[in-house]
Scaffold this active site. Structure first.
Site, PDB file in Angstrom:
ATOM      1  N   SER A   1      35.542  39.110  38.910  1.00  0.00           N
ATOM      2  CA  SER A   1      34.475  39.723  39.723  1.00  0.00           C
ATOM      3  C   SER A   1      34.458  41.202  39.358  1.00  0.00           C
ATOM      4  O   SER A   1      35.433  41.713  38.786  1.00  0.00           O
ATOM      5  CB  SER A   1      34.821  39.554  41.204  1.00  0.00           C
ATOM      6  OG  SER A   1      34.038  40.417  42.001  1.00  0.00           O
TER       7      SER A   1
ATOM      8  N   LYS B   1      41.278  38.772  42.526  1.00  0.00           N
ATOM      9  CA  LYS B   1      40.426  38.966  41.350  1.00  0.00           C
ATOM     10  C   LYS B   1      41.035  39.975  40.363  1.00  0.00           C
ATOM     11  O   LYS B   1      40.852  39.833  39.156  1.00  0.00           O
ATOM     12  CB  LYS B   1      39.018  39.387  41.781  1.00  0.00           C
ATOM     13  CG  LYS B   1      38.245  38.277  42.521  1.00  0.00           C
ATOM     14  CD  LYS B   1      38.020  37.050  41.634  1.00  0.00           C
ATOM     15  CE  LYS B   1      37.078  36.041  42.283  1.00  0.00           C
ATOM     16  NZ  LYS B   1      36.854  34.841  41.443  1.00  0.00           N
TER      17      LYS B   1
ATOM     18  N   TYR C   1      40.573  39.172  48.458  1.00  0.00           N
ATOM     19  CA  TYR C   1      39.683  38.835  47.335  1.00  0.00           C
ATOM     20  C   TYR C   1      39.926  39.778  46.164  1.00  0.00           C
ATOM     21  O   TYR C   1      40.064  39.332  45.015  1.00  0.00           O
ATOM     22  CB  TYR C   1      38.229  38.908  47.803  1.00  0.00           C
ATOM     23  CG  TYR C   1      37.208  38.420  46.808  1.00  0.00           C
ATOM     24  CD1 TYR C   1      37.075  37.053  46.520  1.00  0.00           C
ATOM     25  CD2 TYR C   1      36.348  39.298  46.150  1.00  0.00           C
ATOM     26  CE1 TYR C   1      36.122  36.595  45.622  1.00  0.00           C
ATOM     27  CE2 TYR C   1      35.394  38.856  45.249  1.00  0.00           C
ATOM     28  CZ  TYR C   1      35.277  37.500  44.986  1.00  0.00           C
ATOM     29  OH  TYR C   1      34.325  37.045  44.093  1.00  0.00           O
TER      30      TYR C   1
HETATM   31  N1  LIG Z   1      28.154  35.098  43.636  1.00  0.00           N
HETATM   32  C1  LIG Z   1      28.650  36.304  43.349  1.00  0.00           C
HETATM   33  O1  LIG Z   1      28.023  37.346  43.639  1.00  0.00           O
HETATM   34  C2  LIG Z   1      29.978  36.429  42.648  1.00  0.00           C
HETATM   35  C3  LIG Z   1      30.371  37.681  42.201  1.00  0.00           C
HETATM   36  C4  LIG Z   1      31.583  37.818  41.545  1.00  0.00           C
HETATM   37  C5  LIG Z   1      32.380  36.706  41.346  1.00  0.00           C
HETATM   38  N2  LIG Z   1      31.970  35.492  41.791  1.00  0.00           N
HETATM   39  C6  LIG Z   1      32.858  34.358  41.533  1.00  0.00           C
HETATM   40  O2  LIG Z   1      32.143  33.330  40.905  1.00  0.00           O
HETATM   41  C7  LIG Z   1      32.808  32.093  41.121  1.00  0.00           C
HETATM   42  C8  LIG Z   1      31.794  31.046  41.504  1.00  0.00           C
HETATM   43  O3  LIG Z   1      31.209  31.411  42.731  1.00  0.00           O
HETATM   44  P1  LIG Z   1      29.660  31.208  43.087  1.00  0.00           P
HETATM   45  O4  LIG Z   1      29.105  32.537  43.362  1.00  0.00           O
HETATM   46  O5  LIG Z   1      29.020  30.330  42.063  1.00  0.00           O
HETATM   47  O6  LIG Z   1      29.825  30.512  44.496  1.00  0.00           O
HETATM   48  P2  LIG Z   1      29.426  29.049  45.028  1.00  0.00           P
HETATM   49  O7  LIG Z   1      29.971  29.022  46.406  1.00  0.00           O
HETATM   50  O8  LIG Z   1      27.972  28.825  44.814  1.00  0.00           O
HETATM   51  O9  LIG Z   1      30.241  28.061  44.090  1.00  0.00           O
HETATM   52  C9  LIG Z   1      31.639  27.979  44.163  1.00  0.00           C
HETATM   53  C10 LIG Z   1      32.021  26.522  44.039  1.00  0.00           C
HETATM   54  O10 LIG Z   1      33.448  26.455  44.018  1.00  0.00           O
HETATM   55  C11 LIG Z   1      33.827  25.354  44.808  1.00  0.00           C
HETATM   56  N3  LIG Z   1      35.187  25.556  45.293  1.00  0.00           N
HETATM   57  C12 LIG Z   1      35.643  26.539  46.110  1.00  0.00           C
HETATM   58  N4  LIG Z   1      36.941  26.356  46.355  1.00  0.00           N
HETATM   59  C13 LIG Z   1      37.319  25.227  45.697  1.00  0.00           C
HETATM   60  C14 LIG Z   1      38.542  24.529  45.596  1.00  0.00           C
HETATM   61  N5  LIG Z   1      39.637  24.918  46.242  1.00  0.00           N
HETATM   62  N6  LIG Z   1      38.570  23.424  44.802  1.00  0.00           N
HETATM   63  C15 LIG Z   1      37.458  22.995  44.171  1.00  0.00           C
HETATM   64  N7  LIG Z   1      36.278  23.612  44.251  1.00  0.00           N
HETATM   65  C16 LIG Z   1      36.204  24.723  45.009  1.00  0.00           C
HETATM   66  C17 LIG Z   1      32.837  25.313  45.942  1.00  0.00           C
HETATM   67  O11 LIG Z   1      32.808  24.037  46.572  1.00  0.00           O
HETATM   68  C18 LIG Z   1      31.550  25.671  45.230  1.00  0.00           C
HETATM   69  O12 LIG Z   1      30.851  24.522  44.774  1.00  0.00           O
HETATM   70  C19 LIG Z   1      33.862  32.375  42.182  1.00  0.00           C
HETATM   71  O13 LIG Z   1      35.133  32.491  41.558  1.00  0.00           O
HETATM   72  C20 LIG Z   1      33.432  33.713  42.760  1.00  0.00           C
HETATM   73  O14 LIG Z   1      34.516  34.446  43.294  1.00  0.00           O
HETATM   74  C21 LIG Z   1      30.783  35.331  42.433  1.00  0.00           C
END
Ligand SMILES: NC(=O)c1ccc[n+]([C@@H]2O[C@H](COP(=O)([O-])OP(=O)(O)OC[C@H]3O[C@@H](n4cnc5c(N)ncnc54)[C@H](O)[C@@H]3O)[C@@H](O)[C@H]2O)c1
Length: 236
Positions: free
Chosen positions: A126, A143, A139
């Site tokens: 992130s 990260k 978090y």
């Molecule tokens: N959306 C943002 O702005 C953003 C920014 C920086 C980093 N991220 C990172 O991107 C990654 C994906 O997130 P996203 O934004 O697509 O969110 P999202 O919630 O749309 O997707 C995350 C997916 O991970 C699954 N998940 C969570 N914990 C789990 C577990 N213990 N076992 C199996 N599956 C699990 C959830 O069910 C979900 O389908 C994450 O690591 C998040 O920290 C997101």
């Protein structure tokens, strides 16, 4: 992208957001994809932080894909919680899912990735891998750990021909951010304005970068982060 067609990928957190878009992009590139999530549509339903999950995913990749070329360790959760009253349980859950599960999954998959001859590990960090924010202790710590893991494993696994990259998304519209952005429109507006490109990111913005990093076009890229935030963190 060069070299992707026919390669085999495991994508975690693939039922939603960044993981779902990247799995779709990998398929569009002609790759075989095994999707993992604990909720929603996927090939393998499990909690990536559960005991034995890493080994189960590696075994499934071997059984269903016949091996593994690309691991996208992407599943993650987030939560805002000030330090005062911060429960141990939240700290432990965040570290378990967002960091420790990636370490274990890498360890379980490295033999398959080494056999591949062009193995790639992508992990989703992130922008919070590089800075902190009030209420984001767990978090940000997790990260930052992901970025350290990518650097250390990139150095360690390079001689086996395995590349490791930490993708650092900025604010992306996904299941993770939908609720907070709807509840606090000023939070979404802050990130939109902070981005040099004056918009929030989409899951496809990350999927395209993941496809590039997984491909032979990125053959000399390893042990490094790549920030994908529309320029949001290039300035104070
Ligand atoms: N959306 C943002 O702005 C953003 C920014 C920086 C980093 N991220 C990172 O991107 C990654 C994906 O997130 P996203 O934004 O697509 O969110 P999202 O919630 O749309 O997707 C995350 C997916 O991970 C699954 N998940 C969570 N914990 C789990 C577990 N213990 N076992 C199996 N599956 C699990 C959830 O069910 C979900 O389908 C994450 O690591 C998040 O920290 C997101």
């Amino acid at each position: 992208m060069r070299g992707l067609s026919g390669r085999r990928a495991l994508v975690t957190g693939a039922a939603s957001g960044i993981g779902a878009a990247t799995a779709a992009r990998f398929r569009a590139e002609g790759m075989g994809v095994l999707t993992v999530d604990r909720a929603g549509p996927c090939d393998l339903a499990l909690d990536v932080a559960a005991p034995g999950a890493a080994e189960a995913m590696a075994e499934a990749a071997k059984a269903r894909l016949g091996g593994l070329d690309v691991l996208f360790a992407n599943a993650g959760i987030t939560a805002a919680q000030p330090l005062e009253g911060h429960p141990d349980s939240l700290w432990e859950e965040m570290l378990a899912i967002d960091l420790s599960s990636i370490f274990r999954l890498c360890r379980a998959c490295v033999p398959l990735l080494a056999e591949s001859g062009h193995g790639v590990i992508l992990m989703t960090g992130s922008v919070m891998s590089s800075f902190g924010e009030a209420g984001m202790a767990a978090y940000a710590a997790a990260k930052h750990g992901v970025l350290g893991l990518a650097r250390a494993l990139g150095v360690e696994l390079g001689p086996k021909g395995i590349r490791v990259v930490c993708i650092q998304p900025g604010a992306i519209l996904t299941g993770m951010t939908k609720g907070p952005f709807e509840a606090q429109p000023e939070f979404a507006a802050y990130w939109r304005e902070k981005a040099a490109l004056k918009r929030l990111g989409t899951p496809d913005d990350i999927a395209g970068v993941a496809a590039f990093l997984a491909s032979d076009d990125a053959a000399f890229v390893t042990a490094t982060p790549l920030v994908v935030d529309g320029g949001a963190t290039a300035h104070p």
